[in-house]
Design a protein around this motif. Structure first.
Motif, PDB file in Angstrom:
ATOM      1  N   ALA A  96     -12.411   1.737 -12.585  1.00 23.87           N
ATOM      2  CA  ALA A  96     -11.298   1.116 -12.147  1.00 23.87           C
ATOM      3  C   ALA A  96     -11.440   0.085 -10.933  1.00 23.87           C
ATOM      4  O   ALA A  96     -10.957  -0.953 -11.026  1.00 23.87           O
ATOM      5  CB  ALA A  96     -10.403   2.171 -11.743  1.00 23.87           C
ATOM      6  N   LEU A  97     -12.403   0.530 -10.221  1.00 25.06           N
ATOM      7  CA  LEU A  97     -12.790  -0.436  -8.961  1.00 25.06           C
ATOM      8  C   LEU A  97     -13.273  -1.699  -9.477  1.00 25.06           C
ATOM      9  O   LEU A  97     -13.119  -2.927  -9.124  1.00 25.06           O
ATOM     10  CB  LEU A  97     -13.787   0.251  -7.952  1.00 25.06           C
ATOM     11  CG  LEU A  97     -13.002   1.285  -7.272  1.00 25.06           C
ATOM     12  CD1 LEU A  97     -14.301   2.075  -6.361  1.00 25.06           C
ATOM     13  CD2 LEU A  97     -11.932   0.739  -6.190  1.00 25.06           C
ATOM     14  N   SER A  98     -13.961  -1.718 -10.597  1.00 28.77           N
ATOM     15  CA  SER A  98     -14.843  -2.708 -11.048  1.00 28.77           C
ATOM     16  C   SER A  98     -13.745  -3.681 -11.640  1.00 28.77           C
ATOM     17  O   SER A  98     -14.099  -5.076 -11.744  1.00 28.77           O
ATOM     18  CB  SER A  98     -16.149  -2.577 -11.893  1.00 28.77           C
ATOM     19  OG  SER A  98     -15.570  -1.912 -13.343  1.00 28.77           O
ATOM     20  N   SER A  99     -12.629  -3.377 -12.116  1.00 25.60           N
ATOM     21  CA  SER A  99     -11.598  -4.174 -12.730  1.00 25.60           C
ATOM     22  C   SER A  99     -10.431  -4.352 -11.810  1.00 25.60           C
ATOM     23  O   SER A  99      -9.745  -4.806 -12.293  1.00 25.60           O
ATOM     24  CB  SER A  99     -11.282  -3.599 -14.204  1.00 25.60           C
ATOM     25  OG  SER A  99     -10.657  -2.259 -13.822  1.00 25.60           O
ATOM     26  N   SER A 100     -10.642  -4.079 -10.506  1.00 24.46           N
ATOM     27  CA  SER A 100      -9.666  -4.390  -9.571  1.00 24.46           C
ATOM     28  C   SER A 100      -8.461  -3.636  -9.763  1.00 24.46           C
ATOM     29  O   SER A 100      -7.432  -3.870  -9.109  1.00 24.46           O
ATOM     30  CB  SER A 100      -9.465  -5.775  -9.137  1.00 24.46           C
ATOM     31  OG  SER A 100     -10.708  -6.517  -8.974  1.00 24.46           O
ATOM     32  N   ASP A 101      -8.486  -2.459 -10.632  1.00 28.82           N
ATOM     33  CA  ASP A 101      -7.302  -1.423 -10.552  1.00 28.82           C
ATOM     34  C   ASP A 101      -7.455  -0.351  -9.541  1.00 28.82           C
ATOM     35  O   ASP A 101      -7.729   0.671  -9.808  1.00 28.82           O
ATOM     36  CB  ASP A 101      -7.621  -0.983 -12.101  1.00 28.82           C
ATOM     37  CG  ASP A 101      -6.258   0.190 -12.333  1.00 28.82           C
ATOM     38  OD1 ASP A 101      -5.289   0.041 -11.477  1.00 28.82           O
ATOM     39  OD2 ASP A 101      -6.442   0.371 -13.647  1.00 28.82           O
ATOM     40  N   TYR A 102      -6.904  -0.956  -8.621  1.00 27.70           N
ATOM     41  CA  TYR A 102      -7.036  -0.034  -7.269  1.00 27.70           C
ATOM     42  C   TYR A 102      -6.037   1.037  -7.353  1.00 27.70           C
ATOM     43  O   TYR A 102      -6.427   2.242  -6.871  1.00 27.70           O
ATOM     44  CB  TYR A 102      -6.840  -0.899  -5.949  1.00 27.70           C
ATOM     45  CG  TYR A 102      -7.798  -1.958  -5.743  1.00 27.70           C
ATOM     46  CD1 TYR A 102      -9.047  -1.805  -5.950  1.00 27.70           C
ATOM     47  CD2 TYR A 102      -7.295  -3.338  -5.679  1.00 27.70           C
ATOM     48  CE1 TYR A 102     -10.348  -2.788  -5.954  1.00 27.70           C
ATOM     49  CE2 TYR A 102      -8.227  -4.237  -5.554  1.00 27.70           C
ATOM     50  CZ  TYR A 102      -9.876  -4.000  -5.685  1.00 27.70           C
ATOM     51  OH  TYR A 102     -10.529  -4.873  -5.448  1.00 27.70           O
ATOM     52  N   LYS A 103      -4.992   0.940  -8.070  1.00 32.87           N
ATOM     53  CA  LYS A 103      -3.876   2.232  -8.121  1.00 32.87           C
ATOM     54  C   LYS A 103      -4.512   3.235  -9.108  1.00 32.87           C
ATOM     55  O   LYS A 103      -4.468   4.250  -8.648  1.00 32.87           O
ATOM     56  CB  LYS A 103      -2.782   1.774  -8.738  1.00 32.87           C
ATOM     57  CG  LYS A 103      -1.633   2.410  -8.732  1.00 32.87           C
ATOM     58  CD  LYS A 103      -1.281   2.934  -7.420  1.00 32.87           C
ATOM     59  CE  LYS A 103       0.037   3.952  -7.534  1.00 32.87           C
ATOM     60  NZ  LYS A 103       0.272   4.514  -6.173  1.00 32.87           N
ATOM     61  N   THR A 104      -5.113   3.088  -9.998  1.00 33.60           N
ATOM     62  CA  THR A 104      -5.896   3.916 -10.832  1.00 33.60           C
ATOM     63  C   THR A 104      -6.925   4.628 -10.104  1.00 33.60           C
ATOM     64  O   THR A 104      -7.416   5.871 -10.270  1.00 33.60           O
ATOM     65  CB  THR A 104      -6.433   3.304 -12.059  1.00 33.60           C
ATOM     66  OG1 THR A 104      -5.090   2.862 -12.825  1.00 33.60           O
ATOM     67  CG2 THR A 104      -7.160   4.306 -13.069  1.00 33.60           C
TER      68      THR A 104
END
Length: 93
Positions: free
Chosen positions: A26-34
């Motif tokens: 999730a971090l690597s795809s900038s999905d910070y909420k997940t």
């Protein structure tokens, strides 16, 4: 109850590494909420087995993500990885 605790530890080590990998994805795809949701789950699970240092690192990561202090995240993720390695060693996993 020692049997219940042992079961919680087994569940933790079957789930926490997967949660941690999902958090990193999730971090690597900038999905910070997940990523924040995974940090929350890891915080709760760590608390369930009494892993206070791990719980505190997960709490810190969750808060950092919630407050959008993304530059601080890599260092906390590394601390989490170190704590997970230490827990695995402690529990012989």
């Amino acid at each position: 109850d020692p049997e219940l605790y042992d079961e919680l530890v087994e569940i933790y080590f079957s789930d926490a590494p997967t949660q941690f990998e999902s958090l990193k994805i999730a971090l690597s795809s900038s999905d910070y909420k997940t990523a924040e949701q995974h940090a929350n789950s890891l915080k709760s699970a760590s608390g369930n087995i009494g892993a206070e240092q791990m719980q505190e690192v997960a709490r810190s990561l969750e808060k950092t993500l919630h407050e959008n202090h993304i530059a601080d995240v890599p260092a906390i993720v590394e601390r989490f990885a170190e704590e997970l390695r230490a827990l695995k060693e402690y529990f012989g996993k």
